[in-house]
Design an enzyme around this catalytic site. Structure first.
Site, short mmCIF file in Angstrom:
data_model
loop_
_atom_site.label_atom_id
_atom_site.label_comp_id
_atom_site.label_asym_id
_atom_site.label_seq_id
_atom_site.Cartn_x
_atom_site.Cartn_y
_atom_site.Cartn_z
CB THR A 1 -1.26 0.01 1.19
OG1 THR A 1 -1.55 -0.91 1.42
CG2 THR A 1 -1.50 0.93 1.76
CG ASP B 1 -5.55 0.41 6.86
OD1 ASP B 1 -5.39 -1.02 6.20
OD2 ASP B 1 -4.81 1.10 6.81
C1 SD4 Z 1 -5.09 -3.16 3.78
N1 SD4 Z 1 -3.29 -1.87 5.01
O1 SD4 Z 1 -6.24 -3.29 2.97
C2 SD4 Z 1 -4.00 -2.04 3.95
C3 SD4 Z 1 -3.43 -2.43 2.28
C4 SD4 Z 1 -2.52 -3.29 3.11
O2 SD4 Z 1 -0.87 -5.34 2.50
O3 SD4 Z 1 -1.61 -2.69 3.32
N2 SD4 Z 1 -2.01 -4.35 2.31
O4 SD4 Z 1 -5.32 -3.83 5.14
#
Ligand code: SD4
Length: 336
Positions: free
Chosen positions: A195, A226
């Site tokens: 992300t 999140d």
């Molecule tokens: C989530 N924090 O959707 C984000 C994405 C992420 O590996 O970091 N995914 O939980």
């Protein structure tokens, strides 16, 4: 040269841009022990413009800095910086080319927040590459903060966003390989690229932030993380600073992580200390299974000081300041 003269000269000539640039911590170390208040203000100004982002995303931070250096504002910088990774089909965690959910659908979450505390977010968005720009449109063109799913897509198309297939051949192949065993175990998330969350401070000292992701690979259809939740994946208070998060969204949401970091800075913590305390809020929970997942925070305060911290090794940030676009490894909690 006396410190005051040096600082004045540096702020005009750019000589001072070398200060602190050799530090390998994401903690900004411009020393101010002996500085008086005027000097503090000058030192703070010298930190601008400034961009920090989660993970190794130098092309994105370079784009954001290009905007800031040509007089653009922090909001434009974070939007266009994030768009670089959204368009990058090789990045399988963001935008076009993101890994799909367990049913093969690429679904995106994103959010953006400006210096006035305005915010927009989009969740479970399909077929639109630039989720962060959709979030900005929601913020600027509607009375709402969040749009989800089909409604969000229809809104985006009505605003001229192109509808396209976001599942690339390589993400499709990865999903097909995953389907052979189809183990639904989304809690381990210790990749080295993830992300994108970005914070920028412009030449006026104003802060904005944005966050964009395709979320956990092979998640349940409909899952939202999140990155679309204001206060969890992203929070900005232009009087105090900002924070963005990456990692297991469920753990971040449960502690309203980015809001927590900003509130800790409001109480006087440095960005570094605030990130560390927010990580410990997760790891100190009774029965915490923090060894199984990753969360990372990067924060910036109004002085242009920055900090970052994660649960596991391997979190990193990219920081563009003082003419240097640096990839920096974060300190982390789980050293056992
Ligand atoms: C989530 N924090 O959707 C984000 C994405 C992420 O590996 O970091 N995914 O939980």
């Amino acid at each position: 040269m006396k410190r005051r003269n040096f600082i004045k000269t540096a702020s005009i000539t750019g000589v001072g841009l070398a200060i602190g640039s050799s530090l390998i911590s994401c903690n900004d170390g411009i020393s101010k022990e002996s500085a008086n208040q005027n000097e503090d203000a000058i030192v703070d100004t010298m930190r601008r413009p400034l961009v920090v982002a989660t993970w190794h995303v130098k092309a994105a931070t370079a784009k954001a800095m290009e905007i800031l250096q040509t007089g653009g504002n922090a909001l434009d910088a974070v939007e266009h910086g994030c768009k670089v990774e959204e368009a990058n089909k090789k990045n399988q965690t963001v935008g076009n080319g993101g890994l799909p959910d367990r049913d093969g659908n690429v679904t995106l979450d994103a959010s953006i927040m400006d210096k006035y505390g305005n915010c927009g977010s989009v969740m479970y968005l399909q077929n639109i590459t630039h989720a962060v720009s959709v979030a900005r449109k929601i913020m600027e063109d509607t009375p709402h903060v969040m749009l989800a799913g089909e409604g969000a897509k229809q809104f985006a198309v009505s605003k001229g966003f192109k509808s396209e297939d976001l599942l690339t051949e390589s993400s499709k192949r990865a999903w097909e390989k995953w389907k052979i065993e189809a183990k639904y175990k989304p809690i381990i998330n210790i990749e080295n690229h993830d992300t994108i969350g970005m914070l920028a401070m412009d030449n006026n000292g104003d802060i904005s932030g944005a966050c964009t992701t395709s979320g956990l690979a092979y998640k349940l259809g409909g899952r939202v993380g999140d990155s679309a939740i204001i206060g969890s994946g992203l929070f900005i208070d232009n009087d105090i600073g900002g924070c963005v998060a990456t990692g297991l969204g469920e753990a971040i949401v449960k502690t309203v992580g980015s809001f927590l970091v900003v509130e800790l800075m409001r109480q006087g913590k440095s960005p570094q200390q605030a990130c560390e305390d927010a990580i410990k809020r997760i790891t100190n929970k009774p029965k915490s299974n923090f060894r199984d997942f990753q969360v990372g925070y990067v924060a910036m305060n109004k002085k242009g000081e920055t900090g970052c911290y994660s649960i596991q090794k391997s979190f990193s940030i990219t920081k563009f300041h003082n003419g240097t676009n640096e990839h920096i490894q974060s300190d982390y909690f789980n050293k056992s």
